[in-house]
Write a protein that holds these residues in place. Sequence first.
Motif, PDB file in Angstrom:
ATOM      1  N   SER A   1       0.593  -1.565   0.137  1.00 49.33           N
ATOM      2  CA  SER A   1      -0.216   0.223  -0.231  1.00 49.33           C
ATOM      3  C   SER A   1       1.137   1.142  -0.318  1.00 49.33           C
ATOM      4  CB  SER A   1      -0.388  -0.093   1.089  1.00 49.33           C
ATOM      5  OG  SER A   1      -1.088   1.145   0.726  1.00 49.33           O
TER       6      SER A   1
ATOM      7  N   SER B   1      -5.829   6.950   0.792  1.00 52.02           N
ATOM      8  CA  SER B   1      -7.326   6.599   1.098  1.00 52.02           C
ATOM      9  C   SER B   1      -8.414   5.652   0.287  1.00 52.02           C
ATOM     10  CB  SER B   1      -7.800   8.147   1.421  1.00 52.02           C
ATOM     11  OG  SER B   1      -8.394   8.714   0.575  1.00 52.02           O
TER      12      SER B   1
ATOM     13  N   LYS C   1      -8.252   1.597   0.818  1.00 53.16           N
ATOM     14  CA  LYS C   1      -8.705   1.451   1.543  1.00 53.16           C
ATOM     15  C   LYS C   1     -10.516   0.978   0.715  1.00 53.16           C
ATOM     16  CE  LYS C   1      -7.952   1.569   5.633  1.00 53.16           C
ATOM     17  NZ  LYS C   1      -7.985   1.631   7.346  1.00 53.16           N
TER      18      LYS C   1
END
Length: 125
Positions: free
Chosen positions: A7, A11, A14
């Motif tokens: 990752s 944002s 997710k």
Amino acid sequence: MARKLISSGSSFEKEMGYSRAVVDGDWVFVSGTTGFNYDTMTIEEGVVAQTEQCFKNIKNILEEANSSLDKIVRVTYILPKTSDFELCWPVLKKYLGDVRPAATMFSAGLFDERMKIEIQVTALN
């Protein structure tokens, strides 16, 4: 080798349920990467500056995956404006001129109208 998910901290990852990159065996698959600076969550206006940031982001992710830009075997460029592509060529040459991966470019709308380019790569691990 077990599958590893990487990752960037964005944002978007997710919220949409994806990984910035997936390491699977000898391969690293890097998701379409835009010119956002993930440290500041800002984006420059111009396509050239965004292309430069894309490669910085991709370089960081590949290094986290124990790979590097010189191991890229495939690259896909996506731009909303086809006419912007030639402006990017000096940056593409800077990062991939000696690597010369298989490449595809196409024009399509991107998620955010501030985005001028998105780059996806596949590299060896």
